[in-house]
Each structure stands twice: as C-alpha cells, then as structure tokens.
Motif scaffolding. Structure first.
Motif, short mmCIF file in Angstrom:
data_model
loop_
_atom_site.label_atom_id
_atom_site.label_comp_id
_atom_site.label_asym_id
_atom_site.label_seq_id
_atom_site.Cartn_x
_atom_site.Cartn_y
_atom_site.Cartn_z
N LEU A 29 0.84 -1.19 0.00
CA LEU A 29 0.00 0.00 0.00
C LEU A 29 0.88 1.25 0.00
N PHE A 84 2.22 -6.24 11.40
CA PHE A 84 1.07 -7.12 11.20
C PHE A 84 1.38 -8.54 11.68
N TRP A 114 0.51 -10.38 4.19
CA TRP A 114 0.10 -9.43 5.21
C TRP A 114 -1.01 -8.55 4.65
N LYS A 115 -2.02 -8.27 5.46
CA LYS A 115 -3.10 -7.39 5.04
C LYS A 115 -2.75 -5.92 5.28
N SER A 116 -1.79 -5.66 6.16
CA SER A 116 -1.31 -4.30 6.41
C SER A 116 0.12 -4.38 6.93
N ASP A 121 -3.57 -0.43 10.83
CA ASP A 121 -3.51 0.35 9.59
C ASP A 121 -4.60 -0.13 8.63
N PRO A 122 -4.89 0.66 7.58
CA PRO A 122 -5.85 0.20 6.57
C PRO A 122 -5.39 -1.14 5.98
N GLU A 123 -6.34 -2.04 5.73
CA GLU A 123 -6.02 -3.37 5.21
C GLU A 123 -6.25 -3.44 3.71
N ILE A 124 -5.43 -4.27 3.06
CA ILE A 124 -5.55 -4.47 1.62
C ILE A 124 -6.24 -5.80 1.34
#
Length: 170
Positions: A29, A84, A114-116, A121-124
């Motif tokens: 991100l 994360f 990892w989603k963030s 934090d904002p997740e992807i």
C-alpha cells in the motif's frame, strides 16, 4: 464425491470485503509518508527523503520481532507501531538507495500475505494475489505446505550429506 463438491462450493463462495483497499503493484500500500510491498518471504518499505537530506539523521529500530520505529532525529516518527506479523529479527536490514529513499527489508517468519504493514492500519485485499499462488482452498493448502516443507528439509539434508562426502574425498 460429496467431499469434493463441498470444497468446490467453498472455493466459489464470494469474499466478504470490509473496507479492504486495492493493493499497489508491489502487493502492499502507498501511504502518505512511505510505501510498502511484499512477497511471500519479505516485506519492503520505501521512505522518500527530501532532496539533500542525509540518512544519518534517521533512526530505524525493530523491537521484539514485531515493533517498528522509523523517524528523523528530533521529529515525530514516520512509522511507529506493531507489525502485522512477526519477522525474523536477526535478518532485517535497511539502506539508503540511489533514488534518495530509505529502503527497509523485513524477512517474514511465515510465508503468509500481510493485510497491512502495521496492526490497525488500513487493510488491503490479498485475495487477488493470493489466487496467483493458491489454487486450493485453505483447508486443502495446509497439507501441500507440509509436503513442500518436508521436501525442502530432505533436499537440504541430502545437500549437506553430499557436501560432507565430497569434502571427505578431497
């Protein structure tokens, strides 16, 4: 037959997305002050520096394999929080690149997306690039990962054994 149809249905179930962001080209991100990306083995963070600023005024610290602090001397931290997931704390590194940015490399402990970068934090949405690597549902993927790990361990053992035999022949 019934078991296979169950997994087929599970694989077709839509992902419930809860405010997930579209990842950048590096599977991470772009944030306000930095960007991050990832592979299954590594997380990379790039922090652009103002022209002419020296890397000597920066601090990069990892604590307990899961806390990251990055900032300029005597200024608020650019990155400060819990990662994360945990990393291999004895293998991380950072350097000043030719593109006038700080590059931080964090080797992952586990081969998971990892989603963030930081917890909270904002997740992807990792579903799109997970599908490139995972053709099975998560229930079917675990045995494949175990077999892969065993194969790597056996190959490592045989490589060491071969090296030992060759060194004794010399």
């Amino acid at each position: 037959m019934e078991i296979l149809s169950h997994y087929k249905k599970e694989a077709q179930e839509p992902l419930i997305k809860k405010n997930l962001l579209k990842p950048n080209k590096a599977n991470g991100l772009d944030m306000d002050n930095y960007s991050w990306g990832q592979s299954l083995e590594n997380v990379t963070i790039n922090i652009p520096l103002p022209r002419g600023e020296s890397v000597n005024y920066f601090t990069v610290a990892i604590e307990n394999s899961n806390s990251l602090k990055v900032g300029r001397h005597l200024e608020p931290l650019i990155i400060d929080g819990l990662l994360f997931k945990k990393i291999k704390a004895d293998e991380w590194s950072w350097y000043f690149s030719d593109k006038n940015e700080i590059c931080i490399s964090l080797p992952k402990r586990n081969r998971k997306w990892w989603k963030s970068l930081l917890k909270g934090d904002p997740e992807i949405d990792t579903q799109n690039f997970e599908s490139k690597w995972r053709i099975f549902t998560s229930k079917l993927w675990q045995p494949v990962e175990k077999l892969y790990f065993r194969l790597v361990m056996k190959l490592t053992y045989f490589k060491q054994k071969l090296e030992s035999i060759l060194s004794n022949c010399s």
